[in-house]
Each structure stands twice: as structure tokens, then as C-alpha cells.
Enzyme design. Sequence first.
Site, PDB file in Angstrom:
ATOM      1  N   HIS A   1     -13.811  12.856  -5.886  1.00  0.00           N
ATOM      2  CA  HIS A   1     -12.706  13.669  -6.928  1.00  0.00           C
ATOM      3  C   HIS A   1     -13.498  14.041  -8.360  1.00  0.00           C
ATOM      4  CE1 HIS A   1      -9.391  12.490  -4.803  1.00  0.00           C
ATOM      5  NE2 HIS A   1      -9.742  11.115  -4.752  1.00  0.00           N
TER       6      HIS A   1
ATOM      7  N   LYS B   1      -8.284   2.850   2.058  1.00  0.00           N
ATOM      8  CA  LYS B   1      -7.332   2.041   1.568  1.00  0.00           C
ATOM      9  C   LYS B   1      -5.877   2.277   2.410  1.00  0.00           C
ATOM     10  CE  LYS B   1      -6.896   6.022  -1.996  1.00  0.00           C
ATOM     11  NZ  LYS B   1      -8.125   6.699  -1.539  1.00  0.00           N
TER      12      LYS B   1
ATOM     13  N   ASN C   1       0.681   6.043  -2.639  1.00  0.00           N
ATOM     14  CA  ASN C   1      -0.131   7.347  -2.052  1.00  0.00           C
ATOM     15  C   ASN C   1      -0.068   7.322  -0.557  1.00  0.00           C
ATOM     16  OD1 ASN C   1      -2.187   9.183  -2.908  1.00  0.00           O
ATOM     17  ND2 ASN C   1      -3.615   8.209  -1.805  1.00  0.00           N
TER      18      ASN C   1
END
Length: 411
Positions: free
Chosen positions: A162, A92, A115
Site C-alpha cells: 500500500h 489475514k 475486511n
Amino acid sequence: MQRSLILGKGVSGKGAGELLKGLGFQVEYFEDGESFPEVSSFDFVVKSPGFPPWHRVVKEVKERKVPVYGEVELAYRFMKGRIVGITGTNGKSTTTALVYHTLKTSGREAFIGGNYGTPASSFALETSRSSISVLELSSFQIEDLTSFRGEVGAILNVTPDHLDRYPSFKDYLRAKLKALKHFDWLVVNGDDPNLSSLKGEGVVEFGRSSGEFRLEGSHLSGNGVKIDVKELPLKGIHNVENYLCALSVLRVLGLSEEEIFKGFKTFKGLPHRTEVVGRVRNVLFINDSKSTNVDSMAKALLSFERVVLIAGGKDKGLDFKVLSPIVKERVKGVVSIGEAAPLIEESFSPLVKVKRAESMDEAVRLAFSMASSGDVVLLSPGCASFDMFKNYADRGKAFKRAVRKLEEEVG
């Protein structure tokens, strides 16, 4: 004067605080470990993405009926113009930067953040009706979106990550798919089994093998565009997917083939992502420190042959044994580092020789001793960096320093 409480003193928290101060709000900050102020004295709370929804402070704020906004959600309320949001487990940052770079080279007014490193709140007031803001969005940030609405969203892929924060992969996937609700157009990877069922109006599909935008031979193809991958600087199958995703987004935004090709051809990539560091006695050293999960490690390994792998770091609850077929085929040795070293050893020692290192300098020396002329020493940790380093960039810089030191020593 309205009072706001910012949860978190990192980049996102400071960005939100500066925005609110500039608008005349009174701002206070809270960080874990500090005594928590009386919540009811604040008009609203801004939550940094590092504070999960189940954090005791977040739960207390919501129980007191005090409005809670994520930093991106806050920024959105003051932004003008068009908004692009790009998410995914891997790729990303590169895709966000590629879309932004192409917009800038085509003469568009563009901003980049989220981010990516620059909080959206730090440039929200600078946006205009003609600007395009390109935001990298993590699952943590998507969780906190409420009224946010963008023009084009993109999901590159969703693979396990995560799992130290989410109870299961399904919960992580659900957080990513929440993006569906917040964009007029959604660009998705049709090759990803977790995304391939997303069809319908407003959904644009890309993929190496199928979709409106796909790889035909060596060409990125779709919607009247043909671009030869051989003429582009970023290599590897993961970058083909990044190019296809960016192409899809940019065509939805209305850019021409000429504008897209110019942007793609002049974009040199980001550091710490399969970055060539140099050669020492014909052994190639590659810095892929941004690899923090199993899927990113797999894609890095598939980009090279005859690899000595440096892997490990802070464990995120991932299963490295799924990489056994790739490791068998392409890896001749592994150097394990960090807290996850025992896990790396358990996963790979039945397949190849594994040695443990206590520092990055030692890891580079050990990997070099296991390599032969023509081999690749690949730092692709597959883990977070916080056990030994400030962040993945700090880890990548340590790798580069160690390679330079080795080069000086052995010539």
C-alpha cells in the site's frame, strides 16, 4: 431524528447505512465525484476505509468538528460478546477464516467479517454475550479505531504494501501497530523483524523458529498442544505461520487441542490462494491471485520449484528486485501483464526470459509454451488487480477459465 452521512457506497458504506437505518437514523451517502452536501447539517459521519484521512472531504468534516467514525468503529458500539481482530500484510483472510471455522466446528456461536468481505455492521445487532466475532482488519480500518476494544488481536506479519497510499513503509507499519492499543491480548509473529521487539504482559509470540507457539520438527507446538502439520490440508511455509497464529489465538480463547485439531483438519482453505486449478500435459497450474505484494509472491514461489510465473497488474510502488535470489533459484520464465508489466520486465529480465501478455488467456498460453512436463505455472501477480479486473477474485476466475480453455484445446 439524527442525520448521518456515509462516505462511500461500497460494501462497508452500505453495511453501515443499513445498521443505522434499522436503528432509526436518517442516512445519506456520498461518493467521490458527487457534489458534497453541507456538513454541518449532519450529526455524525461514517467513513468507509477507502477514504484516506487526508481526503479533502474527511479533512473538511473534521475541521467542522463533526464526529467521524470508521465502519468497524461504528459496528463495535453495537456489538456484544468477545471480539478477535486479525491483521497483517499477508495471510489475514486465511487465518481469519481458519479461526472462525474452528470456532464453528467446536460448537461456538461465531461471526466473521470486517475486511473479510462482510462488514461488521451487518451482523453487529445479531451478536450476543456468548458469541465470538472474528474480524479481519486492514490497516485502513485500524486507522479509524477509537474506542474499539477486542479480547484478542493478532498481527501475522508486516512487509511493504500500500505504498500508493502511505508515504513510507514506516507510516504503513505505524498504522498496523495501532492495533496494540485496542486489544487485551496481542498475538505477534516473533520471526518478523518488525514485530519481534513487541514483548511484555498480554503479548503472545508465535514463530516457525521461536515463541510460545512454534514449529518443532513437523509439529505445531505450544501451551500443551502438539499438532502434526503433515496431517493438515494447507501446505507451504506461509500456511505454517497461519496455523501457528490461529493456534495462538484459539488457545488464548480457551479451545482444547482436540477442538483445534478438528477445525484445522477440516478447513480446506480459501480460493485464489495457492489454489490448485489442474494439470495440462503434466504442467500444474496454481492460482495465487490474492498475491498483491512482493512478500506474498515470495512465499508462493518458495512453495514450488521449476516455476513459470505470471506476474503484474496495478503497481503499488513496490520493489520486485528484492526477489532476485528466489527468482534465480526457482523461476525458469516469467509472463508479465498489466500496468506493471514494464516494471516486472525491468526487475526479472536480467535473470530469466520474460514475455509480455495483453490478456489472461494470452498469459496462460505463453506460460504453458515456456513450461515443460513437471513444471508449475503460477499466477502470483504481486500487484493489485484494478487495472484489468474488478478485484483479485475476478482475476483468479479469469485465470481458471483460461486454464480450462487451454485444457480443451490441447487435451
